[in-house]
Design a protein around this motif. Structure first.
Motif, PDB file in Angstrom:
ATOM      1  N   ALA A 249       0.844  -1.191   0.000  1.00  0.00           N
ATOM      2  CA  ALA A 249       0.000   0.000   0.000  1.00  0.00           C
ATOM      3  C   ALA A 249       0.882   1.244   0.000  1.00  0.00           C
ATOM      4  O   ALA A 249       1.675   1.455   0.911  1.00  0.00           O
ATOM      5  CB  ALA A 249      -0.915   0.003   1.217  1.00  0.00           C
ATOM      6  N   LEU A 250       0.706   2.071  -1.021  1.00  0.00           N
ATOM      7  CA  LEU A 250       1.525   3.272  -1.182  1.00  0.00           C
ATOM      8  C   LEU A 250       0.654   4.511  -1.010  1.00  0.00           C
ATOM      9  O   LEU A 250      -0.210   4.799  -1.850  1.00  0.00           O
ATOM     10  CB  LEU A 250       2.175   3.290  -2.566  1.00  0.00           C
ATOM     11  N   GLY A 251       0.843   5.221   0.087  1.00  0.00           N
ATOM     12  CA  GLY A 251       0.084   6.446   0.316  1.00  0.00           C
ATOM     13  C   GLY A 251      -1.412   6.221   0.338  1.00  0.00           C
ATOM     14  O   GLY A 251      -2.177   7.043  -0.154  1.00  0.00           O
ATOM     15  N   ALA A 252      -1.840   5.123   0.914  1.00  0.00           N
ATOM     16  CA  ALA A 252      -3.260   4.762   0.967  1.00  0.00           C
ATOM     17  C   ALA A 252      -3.627   4.403   2.402  1.00  0.00           C
ATOM     18  O   ALA A 252      -2.815   3.834   3.137  1.00  0.00           O
ATOM     19  CB  ALA A 252      -3.549   3.600   0.025  1.00  0.00           C
ATOM     20  N   ARG A 253      -4.871   4.690   2.765  1.00  0.00           N
ATOM     21  CA  ARG A 253      -5.238   4.575   4.183  1.00  0.00           C
ATOM     22  C   ARG A 253      -6.248   3.462   4.497  1.00  0.00           C
ATOM     23  O   ARG A 253      -6.811   3.431   5.593  1.00  0.00           O
ATOM     24  CB  ARG A 253      -5.772   5.914   4.687  1.00  0.00           C
ATOM     25  N   PHE A 254      -6.522   2.586   3.534  1.00  0.00           N
ATOM     26  CA  PHE A 254      -7.432   1.467   3.767  1.00  0.00           C
ATOM     27  C   PHE A 254      -8.805   1.936   4.261  1.00  0.00           C
ATOM     28  O   PHE A 254      -9.302   1.484   5.293  1.00  0.00           O
ATOM     29  CB  PHE A 254      -6.831   0.478   4.782  1.00  0.00           C
ATOM     30  N   SER A 255      -9.428   2.841   3.517  1.00  0.00           N
ATOM     31  CA  SER A 255     -10.744   3.339   3.918  1.00  0.00           C
ATOM     32  C   SER A 255     -11.785   2.234   3.776  1.00  0.00           C
ATOM     33  O   SER A 255     -11.575   1.234   3.091  1.00  0.00           O
ATOM     34  CB  SER A 255     -11.150   4.539   3.068  1.00  0.00           C
ATOM     35  N   ASP A 256     -12.927   2.440   4.408  1.00  0.00           N
ATOM     36  CA  ASP A 256     -13.974   1.411   4.389  1.00  0.00           C
ATOM     37  C   ASP A 256     -14.494   1.152   2.988  1.00  0.00           C
ATOM     38  O   ASP A 256     -14.913   0.037   2.668  1.00  0.00           O
ATOM     39  CB  ASP A 256     -15.124   1.825   5.311  1.00  0.00           C
ATOM     40  N   ARG A 257     -14.484   2.170   2.103  1.00  0.00           N
ATOM     41  CA  ARG A 257     -14.949   1.974   0.731  1.00  0.00           C
ATOM     42  C   ARG A 257     -13.977   1.122  -0.083  1.00  0.00           C
ATOM     43  O   ARG A 257     -14.327   0.620  -1.136  1.00  0.00           O
ATOM     44  CB  ARG A 257     -15.160   3.329   0.049  1.00  0.00           C
ATOM     45  N   VAL A 258     -12.763   0.979   0.402  1.00  0.00           N
ATOM     46  CA  VAL A 258     -11.774   0.126  -0.260  1.00  0.00           C
ATOM     47  C   VAL A 258     -11.815  -1.293   0.303  1.00  0.00           C
ATOM     48  O   VAL A 258     -11.881  -2.267  -0.443  1.00  0.00           O
ATOM     49  CB  VAL A 258     -10.350   0.703  -0.107  1.00  0.00           C
ATOM     50  N   VAL A 259     -11.798  -1.419   1.626  1.00  0.00           N
ATOM     51  CA  VAL A 259     -11.575  -2.742   2.218  1.00  0.00           C
ATOM     52  C   VAL A 259     -12.849  -3.566   2.392  1.00  0.00           C
ATOM     53  O   VAL A 259     -12.783  -4.798   2.488  1.00  0.00           O
ATOM     54  CB  VAL A 259     -10.839  -2.634   3.573  1.00  0.00           C
ATOM     55  N   GLY A 260     -14.032  -2.904   2.433  1.00  0.00           N
ATOM     56  CA  GLY A 260     -15.241  -3.667   2.709  1.00  0.00           C
ATOM     57  C   GLY A 260     -15.175  -4.262   4.105  1.00  0.00           C
ATOM     58  O   GLY A 260     -15.013  -3.561   5.094  1.00  0.00           O
ATOM     59  N   ASP A 261     -15.246  -5.580   4.180  1.00  0.00           N
ATOM     60  CA  ASP A 261     -15.114  -6.278   5.468  1.00  0.00           C
ATOM     61  C   ASP A 261     -13.628  -6.381   5.813  1.00  0.00           C
ATOM     62  O   ASP A 261     -12.890  -7.134   5.168  1.00  0.00           O
ATOM     63  CB  ASP A 261     -15.723  -7.671   5.355  1.00  0.00           C
TER      64      ASP A 261
ATOM     65  N   ILE B 120       0.825  -7.675   4.403  1.00  0.00           N
ATOM     66  CA  ILE B 120       0.556  -6.307   3.965  1.00  0.00           C
ATOM     67  C   ILE B 120       1.687  -5.379   4.388  1.00  0.00           C
ATOM     68  O   ILE B 120       2.122  -5.381   5.547  1.00  0.00           O
ATOM     69  CB  ILE B 120      -0.790  -5.811   4.527  1.00  0.00           C
ATOM     70  N   VAL B 121       2.160  -4.611   3.428  1.00  0.00           N
ATOM     71  CA  VAL B 121       3.182  -3.584   3.645  1.00  0.00           C
ATOM     72  C   VAL B 121       2.521  -2.232   3.412  1.00  0.00           C
ATOM     73  O   VAL B 121       1.819  -2.046   2.411  1.00  0.00           O
ATOM     74  CB  VAL B 121       4.373  -3.761   2.677  1.00  0.00           C
ATOM     75  N   GLN B 122       2.741  -1.309   4.317  1.00  0.00           N
ATOM     76  CA  GLN B 122       2.168   0.031   4.167  1.00  0.00           C
ATOM     77  C   GLN B 122       3.268   1.081   4.260  1.00  0.00           C
ATOM     78  O   GLN B 122       4.043   1.101   5.218  1.00  0.00           O
ATOM     79  CB  GLN B 122       1.107   0.281   5.251  1.00  0.00           C
ATOM     80  N   ILE B 123       3.323   1.956   3.257  1.00  0.00           N
ATOM     81  CA  ILE B 123       4.260   3.076   3.268  1.00  0.00           C
ATOM     82  C   ILE B 123       3.429   4.352   3.269  1.00  0.00           C
ATOM     83  O   ILE B 123       2.656   4.600   2.335  1.00  0.00           O
ATOM     84  CB  ILE B 123       5.210   3.049   2.055  1.00  0.00           C
ATOM     85  N   ASP B 124       3.577   5.163   4.303  1.00  0.00           N
ATOM     86  CA  ASP B 124       2.746   6.357   4.445  1.00  0.00           C
ATOM     87  C   ASP B 124       3.488   7.394   5.279  1.00  0.00           C
ATOM     88  O   ASP B 124       4.291   7.053   6.157  1.00  0.00           O
ATOM     89  CB  ASP B 124       1.420   6.003   5.117  1.00  0.00           C
ATOM     90  N   ILE B 125       3.204   8.663   5.009  1.00  0.00           N
ATOM     91  CA  ILE B 125       3.864   9.732   5.747  1.00  0.00           C
ATOM     92  C   ILE B 125       3.269   9.938   7.132  1.00  0.00           C
ATOM     93  O   ILE B 125       3.893  10.532   8.015  1.00  0.00           O
ATOM     94  CB  ILE B 125       3.792  11.048   4.933  1.00  0.00           C
ATOM     95  N   ASP B 126       2.051   9.418   7.334  1.00  0.00           N
ATOM     96  CA  ASP B 126       1.338   9.630   8.599  1.00  0.00           C
ATOM     97  C   ASP B 126       1.378   8.363   9.440  1.00  0.00           C
ATOM     98  O   ASP B 126       0.731   7.362   9.116  1.00  0.00           O
ATOM     99  CB  ASP B 126      -0.109  10.033   8.299  1.00  0.00           C
TER     100      ASP B 126
END
Length: 559
Positions: free
Chosen positions: A273-285, A295-301
């Motif tokens: 995941a690049l600069g993404a926050r896994f919002s509910d509209r993306v992940v569903g359940d 899962i790898v997450q790269i984010d500034i926050d």
């Protein structure tokens, strides 16, 4: 040198390189407007029809240019009218400074005329907020506001100034804006852990979000995808972060994502995941999201890491900087079988729509063909927003502008005006449904006042389409308050507000209408009449696993 507070505001805007502001004057902010009048050759002011339009225009300007947008409003209702625009910018991490003026210091807290604690009202929806009651801190406060708005994960900052501060004299010393300091809290060990997971993966998938655009990481993301040899999906906010025509691209993920992206992510063994926050509209359940993958997450926050989805490894830092390091250290990978499998999914499950009669997907395909994918597309929120994200091919960042997190109906027209002001050489088109358009259609008067040559396309199905779609699928066709078959004539409204207008009722009329609108070089509304029951597919029911995605064929089979 001695300047009034209002003059200090203008000098600080000039320090920050601000060339355009959007706003609406009123009693408490009059001193600032008087100072702007004297500097009108240096800072252009766009008078919008409503303060919400000013906030959305500043937001669209920021998204299109990468600069910080600025909006102005007076106290009380003027300031509160900015609230929806500020919240929109906060949810989508848009750098914006909102400057409001309040009643004089002696009148604060006394329920004075048009007094509102706007700093308090906006506290939950801003990155930071200030109320300035002392002229000696005015310049430094404004400089901090711009620095905070742009640094790290961007967002809106509010500066509220009492009217007496704008009138009194104070000492002003010019200053050069401080260079942005990128937060860095990752280590080489973090990089190595991610590289290890990448090397072990047999079926990697890349998921890009809006942070890739904010970071200007387009080249690095392209290089990363090629070296990893992995398919790429995006979020609504990530449109244009990866070339939509690239063979590795599989479309959007989530509730209205492609079957390929949803099924592919559900089958992968590594999701980056690049600069993404896994919002509910993306992940569903969330319990079933990418359940086969590490899962790898790269984010500034740092606050986004493990907030919605548990990660195996993460890197907290600026994406452009992090990927440039990862790309140098990552060997060329090869996943021929996996990429071929995803390619087969793309061929098996292409995006599709009913080709009979006029539809929004057809309009978007024609717009893409005529503009060669080189326009800036803004949208409102609803079915048209999804169709615009699905059927126009975004190949570069900052070409898709939409309210993703807050889902603000009425956002697009103001944002389109802001984008066109910031990027005058680009064709700028706003796509709106009839329900959204009527919320802020008064901003057509702003476009005509300044001869801003935007194109407003209204997809008119005479219903609140997305809500009606849910009522059809999940509420047994009970169309409570979603039918808009009234006497409003959008073409007459557009002409009354000083714009050209074209009504389109057939497929054959779409291309010529778009070409004419572009050639006129003035604000034009194109109203496209479509069927009331056109639906957006694919779709995942809210809260369901994304591999439960279905389309129209699946729906027909289930009946």
């Amino acid at each position: 040198m001695q300047l009034t507070g209002a003059e200090i505001v203008v000098e600080c805007l000039k320090e920050q390189g601000v060339d355009t502001v959007f706003g609406y004057p009123g009693g408490t902010i009059l001193n600032v407007y008087d100072a702007l009048y004297k500097h009108s050759n240096e800072i252009r002011h766009i008078l919008t029809s409503h303060e919400q339009g000013a906030a959305h225009a500043a937001d669209g300007y920021a998204r299109a240019t990468g600069k910080t947008g600025v909006c102005l409003a007076t106290s009380g209702p003027g300031a509160t009218n900015l609230v929806t625009g500020i919240a929109t910018a906060q949810m989508d991490s848009v750098p914006m400074v909102a400057i409001t003026c309040n009643v004089t210091l002696p009148c604060l807290g006394k329920d004075s005329f048009q007094e509102v604690d706007i700093a308090g009202v906006t506290m939950p929806i801003t990155k930071h907020g200030y109320i300035v009651k002392d002229i000696t801190i005015l310049a430094d406060t404004l400089r901090k506001a711009f620095r905070i708005a742009k640094s790290g994960r961007p967002g809106p900052v509010l500066v509220d100034i009492t009217k007496d501060v704008t009138a009194m004299l104070g000492e002003y010393e010019p200053a050069v804006p401080e260079p942005e300091q990128l937060p860095k809290s990752y280590t080489q060990e973090d990089i190595e852990r991610v590289l290890q997971l990448i090397k072990e993966a047999k079926k990697p998938y890349i998921y890009v979000g809006g942070g890739t655009i904010i970071s200007d990481a387009f080249p690095e993301v392209m290089e990363f995808a090629k070296k990893l040899d992995a398919p790429v999906c995006d979020t609504l906010m990530g449109k244009g972060a990866f070339d939509g025509n690239d063979p590795l691209y599989t479309g959007m993920i989530g509730m209205h994502g492609t079957k390929t992206s949803n099924l592919g992510v559900s089958s992968c063994d590594l999701l980056v995941a690049l600069g993404a926050r896994f919002s509910d509209r993306v992940v569903g359940d969330p319990k079933k999201f990418a359940s086969n993958a590490k899962i790898v997450q790269i984010d500034i926050d740092a606050a986004e890491i493990n907030k919605n989805i548990k990660t195996e490894a993460s890197i907290v830092g600026d994406l452009k900087e992090v990927l440039s390091i990862v790309n140098k250290q990552m060997p060329q990978m090869e996943h021929m079988e996996w990429v071929a499998y995803i390619k087969d999914l793309k061929e098996k499950y292409p995006l599709n729509y009913n080709k009979e009669g006029l539809s929004c997907p057809f309009v978007m395909e024609e717009l893409d063909r005529i503009t060669k994918g080189d326009a800036i597309i803004s949208t409102d929120v609803g079915q048209h927003q999804m169709w615009a994200s699905q059927y126009y091919k975004y190949t570069r960042p900052r070409t898709f502008i939409s309210s993703g997190g807050l889902g603000t109906m009425g956002y697009g027209l103001g944002a389109c005006i802001g984008a066109k002001v910031g990027m005058p050489d680009k064709i700028c088109v706003n796509i709106a449904g009839d329900g959204c358009f009527r919320m802020n259609m008064n901003e057509l008067a702003t476009a005509s006042r300044y001869d801003i040559p935007i194109i407003q396309i209204v997809i008119n199905n005479h219903v609140l389409g997305m809500v009606r779609q849910w009522q059809t699928l999940f509420y047994e066709g009970r169309y409570s308050q979603t039918v808009l078959k009234d006497k409003v004539d959008f073409c007459m409204v557009a002409r009354g507000l000083g714009c050209e207008a074209i009504r389109v009722t057939s497929k054959e009329e779409v291309g010529p209408a778009i070409e004419k609108a572009i050639s006129l070089k003035k604000p034009v509304l194109i109203e496209c009449i479509i069927q009331e029951d056109d639906k957006v597919f694919p779709m995942v029911p809210a809260g369901s696993a994304i591999d439960e995605v279905f389309d129209e064929k699946d729906l027909a089979k289930s009946k």
